[in-house]
Design a protein around this motif. Structure first.
Motif, PDB file in Angstrom:
ATOM      1  N   THR A  10       0.827  -1.205   0.000  1.00  0.00           N
ATOM      2  CA  THR A  10       0.000   0.000   0.000  1.00  0.00           C
ATOM      3  C   THR A  10       0.860   1.253   0.000  1.00  0.00           C
ATOM      4  O   THR A  10       0.611   2.207  -0.749  1.00  0.00           O
ATOM      5  N   ALA A  11       1.890   1.274   0.856  1.00  0.00           N
ATOM      6  CA  ALA A  11       2.770   2.441   0.920  1.00  0.00           C
ATOM      7  C   ALA A  11       3.541   2.631  -0.381  1.00  0.00           C
ATOM      8  O   ALA A  11       3.751   3.757  -0.832  1.00  0.00           O
ATOM      9  N   THR A  12       3.952   1.515  -1.004  1.00  0.00           N
ATOM     10  CA  THR A  12       4.670   1.612  -2.276  1.00  0.00           C
ATOM     11  C   THR A  12       3.785   2.199  -3.361  1.00  0.00           C
ATOM     12  O   THR A  12       4.205   3.067  -4.139  1.00  0.00           O
ATOM     13  N   ALA A  13       2.529   1.725  -3.407  1.00  0.00           N
ATOM     14  CA  ALA A  13       1.593   2.258  -4.405  1.00  0.00           C
ATOM     15  C   ALA A  13       1.334   3.740  -4.166  1.00  0.00           C
ATOM     16  O   ALA A  13       1.246   4.536  -5.107  1.00  0.00           O
ATOM     17  N   ALA A  14       1.216   4.124  -2.883  1.00  0.00           N
ATOM     18  CA  ALA A  14       0.993   5.537  -2.566  1.00  0.00           C
ATOM     19  C   ALA A  14       2.186   6.385  -2.981  1.00  0.00           C
ATOM     20  O   ALA A  14       2.037   7.485  -3.514  1.00  0.00           O
ATOM     21  N   ALA A  15       3.397   5.858  -2.739  1.00  0.00           N
ATOM     22  CA  ALA A  15       4.598   6.605  -3.118  1.00  0.00           C
ATOM     23  C   ALA A  15       4.687   6.761  -4.627  1.00  0.00           C
ATOM     24  O   ALA A  15       5.042   7.820  -5.143  1.00  0.00           O
ATOM     25  N   ALA A  16       4.333   5.695  -5.357  1.00  0.00           N
ATOM     26  CA  ALA A  16       4.392   5.761  -6.817  1.00  0.00           C
ATOM     27  C   ALA A  16       3.385   6.753  -7.376  1.00  0.00           C
ATOM     28  O   ALA A  16       3.594   7.350  -8.432  1.00  0.00           O
ATOM     29  N   ALA A  17       2.269   6.940  -6.643  1.00  0.00           N
ATOM     30  CA  ALA A  17       1.223   7.861  -7.123  1.00  0.00           C
ATOM     31  C   ALA A  17       1.564   9.319  -6.881  1.00  0.00           C
ATOM     32  O   ALA A  17       0.952  10.201  -7.473  1.00  0.00           O
ATOM     33  N   LEU A  18       2.550   9.587  -6.015  1.00  0.00           N
ATOM     34  CA  LEU A  18       2.918  10.975  -5.743  1.00  0.00           C
ATOM     35  C   LEU A  18       3.583  11.594  -6.962  1.00  0.00           C
ATOM     36  O   LEU A  18       4.347  10.929  -7.662  1.00  0.00           O
ATOM     37  N   PRO A  19       3.332  12.879  -7.206  1.00  0.00           N
ATOM     38  CA  PRO A  19       3.996  13.543  -8.337  1.00  0.00           C
ATOM     39  C   PRO A  19       5.479  13.698  -8.072  1.00  0.00           C
ATOM     40  O   PRO A  19       5.893  13.984  -6.961  1.00  0.00           O
ATOM     41  N   SER A  20       6.269  13.504  -9.107  1.00  0.00           N
ATOM     42  CA  SER A  20       7.713  13.656  -8.986  1.00  0.00           C
ATOM     43  C   SER A  20       8.090  15.115  -9.125  1.00  0.00           C
ATOM     44  O   SER A  20       7.486  15.856  -9.890  1.00  0.00           O
ATOM     45  N   GLN A  21       9.114  15.551  -8.367  1.00  0.00           N
ATOM     46  CA  GLN A  21       9.569  16.933  -8.444  1.00  0.00           C
ATOM     47  C   GLN A  21      10.143  17.242  -9.817  1.00  0.00           C
ATOM     48  O   GLN A  21      10.029  18.337 -10.325  1.00  0.00           O
ATOM     49  N   SER A  22      10.763  16.262 -10.449  1.00  0.00           N
ATOM     50  CA  SER A  22      11.368  16.456 -11.758  1.00  0.00           C
ATOM     51  C   SER A  22      10.760  15.489 -12.740  1.00  0.00           C
ATOM     52  O   SER A  22      10.472  14.344 -12.412  1.00  0.00           O
ATOM     53  N   GLN A  23      10.547  15.931 -13.969  1.00  0.00           N
ATOM     54  CA  GLN A  23       9.980  15.070 -14.995  1.00  0.00           C
ATOM     55  C   GLN A  23      11.060  14.332 -15.776  1.00  0.00           C
ATOM     56  O   GLN A  23      10.768  13.632 -16.720  1.00  0.00           O
ATOM     57  N   PRO A 126      22.748   8.589   6.896  1.00  0.00           N
ATOM     58  CA  PRO A 126      22.724   9.054   5.507  1.00  0.00           C
ATOM     59  C   PRO A 126      21.332   9.024   4.882  1.00  0.00           C
ATOM     60  O   PRO A 126      20.943   9.967   4.174  1.00  0.00           O
ATOM     61  N   TYR A 127      20.566   7.965   5.141  1.00  0.00           N
ATOM     62  CA  TYR A 127      19.202   7.912   4.603  1.00  0.00           C
ATOM     63  C   TYR A 127      18.341   9.034   5.182  1.00  0.00           C
ATOM     64  O   TYR A 127      17.556   9.674   4.470  1.00  0.00           O
ATOM     65  N   ASN A 128      18.472   9.274   6.490  1.00  0.00           N
ATOM     66  CA  ASN A 128      17.685  10.337   7.110  1.00  0.00           C
ATOM     67  C   ASN A 128      18.024  11.705   6.518  1.00  0.00           C
ATOM     68  O   ASN A 128      17.144  12.548   6.307  1.00  0.00           O
ATOM     69  N   LEU A 129      19.316  11.923   6.248  1.00  0.00           N
ATOM     70  CA  LEU A 129      19.718  13.181   5.632  1.00  0.00           C
ATOM     71  C   LEU A 129      19.121  13.332   4.243  1.00  0.00           C
ATOM     72  O   LEU A 129      18.687  14.426   3.849  1.00  0.00           O
ATOM     73  N   LEU A 130      19.090  12.230   3.486  1.00  0.00           N
ATOM     74  CA  LEU A 130      18.513  12.283   2.144  1.00  0.00           C
ATOM     75  C   LEU A 130      17.001  12.521   2.195  1.00  0.00           C
ATOM     76  O   LEU A 130      16.456  13.278   1.388  1.00  0.00           O
ATOM     77  N   ILE A 131      16.309  11.878   3.129  1.00  0.00           N
ATOM     78  CA  ILE A 131      14.858  12.081   3.273  1.00  0.00           C
ATOM     79  C   ILE A 131      14.568  13.539   3.608  1.00  0.00           C
ATOM     80  O   ILE A 131      13.673  14.171   3.030  1.00  0.00           O
ATOM     81  N   ARG A 132      15.362  14.099   4.531  1.00  0.00           N
ATOM     82  CA  ARG A 132      15.168  15.507   4.891  1.00  0.00           C
ATOM     83  C   ARG A 132      15.427  16.421   3.697  1.00  0.00           C
ATOM     84  O   ARG A 132      14.669  17.371   3.448  1.00  0.00           O
ATOM     85  N   SER A 133      16.475  16.121   2.952  1.00  0.00           N
ATOM     86  CA  SER A 133      16.802  16.942   1.785  1.00  0.00           C
ATOM     87  C   SER A 133      15.703  16.868   0.728  1.00  0.00           C
ATOM     88  O   SER A 133      15.318  17.886   0.142  1.00  0.00           O
ATOM     89  N   ALA A 134      15.166  15.659   0.483  1.00  0.00           N
ATOM     90  CA  ALA A 134      14.101  15.500  -0.508  1.00  0.00           C
ATOM     91  C   ALA A 134      12.831  16.217  -0.069  1.00  0.00           C
ATOM     92  O   ALA A 134      12.136  16.835  -0.879  1.00  0.00           O
ATOM     93  N   GLY A 145       9.999   7.063  -1.373  1.00  0.00           N
ATOM     94  CA  GLY A 145      10.723   5.920  -1.913  1.00  0.00           C
ATOM     95  C   GLY A 145      11.974   5.599  -1.130  1.00  0.00           C
ATOM     96  O   GLY A 145      12.330   4.424  -0.940  1.00  0.00           O
ATOM     97  N   LEU A 146      12.659   6.620  -0.635  1.00  0.00           N
ATOM     98  CA  LEU A 146      13.860   6.382   0.152  1.00  0.00           C
ATOM     99  C   LEU A 146      13.549   5.627   1.436  1.00  0.00           C
ATOM    100  O   LEU A 146      14.292   4.730   1.843  1.00  0.00           O
ATOM    101  N   LEU A 147      12.436   5.999   2.087  1.00  0.00           N
ATOM    102  CA  LEU A 147      12.090   5.294   3.322  1.00  0.00           C
ATOM    103  C   LEU A 147      11.752   3.827   3.042  1.00  0.00           C
ATOM    104  O   LEU A 147      12.148   2.928   3.794  1.00  0.00           O
TER     105      LEU A 147
END
Length: 658
Positions: A10-23, A126-134, A145-147
């Motif tokens: 469910t979480a994966t499908a929700a993440a995939a449905a989110l709009p991407s910042q870059s096309q 490192p993952y937490n830093l990337l999540i915060r940056s995104a 997706g990172l989480l």
């Protein structure tokens, strides 16, 4: 509780449905949530001594120069070349680099490259830093997706991981996406905190989803977290929005003081508003007195507005007048809503002179003259109220001229303005004039709301022009310039079953039905016409869209199941909605008891009555009366008599407490 695999899916499908910042296209090898190229735990890692040595060497590295080189890299080979002298890299250095890189996607590429140098536990920061940056970059799809990638990589997210992501999702208004991560938090033994729950509850409330807000509040209390003022205020508002007024008052007057949380004006405001909506204006005044005299809470502007309206509904115009002119002394200057409320109070009391005087003060502000109302200029509601007052005083010409006056002052009429003037002209016997204005509005493409349409339908029917009324309703089957959801509500309120069904199914097939109130209108229409199978069809359609029904909608659906003798489905719905966290009114519980009685399942009935008798939010006397009535209809008089004795005993205990 959903399974772990289902929660992840469910979480994966929700993440995939989110709009991407870059096309821009991301290569398959760089999938942002499940990267198959990431090394797994069986890769060889350097010893602790070697890593410690690397950490010592990190202090000699020119980090700003290395960050500049990484930022200038164009390919993965360039990244590898810039990092080659420093490998194997330490977690400390990787964190320093990620915190300085501005582009989160460049950070993902860096992490993919350096992950073999570190054991999985060292990848958490490192993952937490990337999540915060995104999240800061607004790329919530990448952050989600990172989480998920962390968990697939064997790195267990911590409270920082989840709170950073969920806070960003709630700020973006993506409540449903945020909720998909709550089961994963439980799987990872990360308990949501009070701030997270409060944010989710407020987001659900702002999006108009009262049942979901209540489900989250119940989950908060079930987790053993003591709500603060913000959470309690949101829960009180959600109870009121869902029509569960007794539960809202229990929170306000009992639970909050018991938890040592002092209510404020925001706590009282939704309860007062809910009482006013139910027409319980005397209760509004009583609670207002309690608020000021007992709780010592200073009213805010919204509370004053509600109480002024209550005084007007109780024909206490003089008390409203005194309260209105005392607001400034209390440090609460009246707003345009306050002035509009007082105009309506004066109009309902027949105090037309006071209304005209107050309106004159507001117009002097509009003209820049000043005066007592110098800070408050009339808006469209002000003019609509005054037009209605002129209509009550049978001054239809003044009402008509006021429409021109408001336009001259830069205030554009809305649908209510036209609906009011049409009603005035119809009552004055000027049906031709009203019909011409209505046709002119339609030709001009003016927004037509249900009230305006209904005004003309009723006007034609009262004048005996049935064919014109039918023509208007027929036009709604293929509306132009009117949203289909609005047209459906108009037809449903007019009781036009076949036309409403035809338009609803057409709109549902094209995915144009988004508002849950349309589904409720259809269910009510079908229920009134005893088309219970259609009630269930609409309810199922509503659930397919992911909407969490409120208590009254569930009651309507359960009643339909009962009429169809499908008792098992009613019981399944009742249980499923309870498990989803829906908060029921007494009507739903009592309806389930009645269905069990109709099914003659007295064992289940007795179990449910016993369970509900321990629920502090249930009216015990009504509960026992419902149960006794069922046993009487089943000729089980001994059991009914026993329950009546319990009621008498219960009433005696209440009298002792009093």
């Amino acid at each position: 509780m959903p399974s772990t695999a289902a929660s992840v899916a469910t979480a994966t499908a929700a993440a995939a449905a989110l709009p991407s910042q870059s096309q821009r296209r991301v290569p398959a090898a760089k999938s942002v949530w499940l990267n198959p190229n990431l090394p797994t735990s069986h890769h060889r890692h350097k010893s602790a001594a070697e890593l410690q040595q690397r950490q010592h060497e990190d202090r000699t590295i020119d980090v700003p120069a290395l960050v500049s080189a990484l930022s200038a890299a164009r390919t993965a080979a360039d990244l590898a070349s810039a990092l080659a002298p420093h490998r194997p890299i330490s977690g400390r250095l990787l964190g320093a680099l990620l915190s300085r890189l501005g582009d989160p996607r460049r950070g993902v590429a860096l992490l993919d490259l350096l992950a073999p140098d570190l054991p999985p536990p060292a990848l958490l920061i490192p993952y937490n830093l990337l999540i915060r940056s995104a999240c800061r970059a607004g790329d919530l799809r990448l952050a989600s997706g990172l989480l998920l990638e962390m968990r697939d990589r064997g790195v267990t997210p911590d409270a920082f991981s989840y709170s950073t992501l969920l806070a960003a999702l709630t700020r973006a208004g993506l409540l449903d996406h945020a909720l998909t991560f709550l089961p994963l938090m439980e799987d990872d033994a990360v308990a949501p905190d009070l701030i997270l729950f409060s944010n989710l509850i407020h987001l659900a409330l702002r999006s108009g989803d009262g049942p979901k807000a209540l489900a989250l509040f119940s989950r908060l209390r079930g987790a053993g977290i003591r709500p603060d003022l913000k959470a309690y205020n949101a829960a009180v508002a959600a109870y009121c929005k869902s029509g569960l007024l007794r539960d809202a008052k229990r929170l306000l007057l009992h639970d909050m003081p018991a938890d040592g949380v002092a209510p404020d004006a925001e706590s009282y405001s939704p309860v007062l508003a809910a009482l006013a909506r139910r027409g319980r204006h005397l209760a509004v005044v009583s609670l207002f007195s309690h608020m000021r005299a007992v709780a010592r809470v200073k009213p805010d502007l919204s509370v004053f507005n509600i109480v002024l309206n209550a005084y007007g509904q109780l024909d206490l115009a003089r008390e409203a007048d005194r309260l209105f002119w005392s607001m400034r002394r209390s440090g609460v200057p009246p707003s345009v809503v306050t002035y509009n409320t007082m105009l309506r109070v004066y109009g309902d009391a027949g105090l037309f002179g006071e209304a005209v005087h107050l309106f004159g003060l507001m117009r002097s502000a509009s003209d820049g003259i000043g005066g007592a109302g110098s800070n408050v200029k009339p808006n469209v509601v002000t003019y609509n109220t005054m037009i209605a007052i002129y209509g009550k005083s049978l001054e239809d010409e003044k009402a008509g001229s006021l429409v021109q006056d408001m336009q001259a002052n830069g205030v554009q009429p809305n649908a209510i303005t036209y609906s009011t003037i049409l009603s005035i002209w119809v009552k004055a016997g000027k049906l031709d004039r009203a019909a011409k204005l209505f046709e002119k509005l339609r030709e001009a493409g003016t927004e037509i709301d249900p009230v305006l349409y209904q005004t003309m339908v009723v006007a034609y029917e009262r004048a005996g022009l049935v064919s014109q009324a039918k023509r208007l309703l027929q036009d709604l089957k293929d509306p132009e310039g009117i949203p289909k959801e609005t047209a459906i509500k108009i037809l449903a309120s007019a009781g036009r079953v076949e036309e409403t069904v035809w338009l609803f199914r057409r709109a549902a097939n094209t995915g144009e039905i988004k508002d849950s109130s349309v589904h409720r209108a259809m269910m009510d229409l079908f229920a009134k016409n005893r088309r219970h199978r259609n009630v269930i069809e609409v309810f199922d359609e509503m659930r397919k869209l992911g909407q969490l029904p409120d208590s009254e909608t569930i009651a309507t659906a359960m009643n339909a199941y009962g009429k169809l003798k499908e008792f098992d489905k009613a019981a399944a719905l009742y249980q499923a909605m309870r498990e989803e966290g829906c908060v029921f009114s007494d009507r739903v519980h009592f309806q389930m008891i009645s269905l069990l009685g109709a099914q003659k399942d007295f064992e289940a009935l007795e179990t449910l009555v016993d369970e509900l008798s321990h629920d502090p939010s249930i009216d015990k006397r009504e509960l026992y009366l419902v149960a006794a009535g069922i046993y009487e209809r089943a000729y089980k008089f001994d059991k009914a008599s026993q329950i009546i004795s319990q009621i008498k005993s219960f009433n005696g205990d209440v009298q002792k407490l009093r």
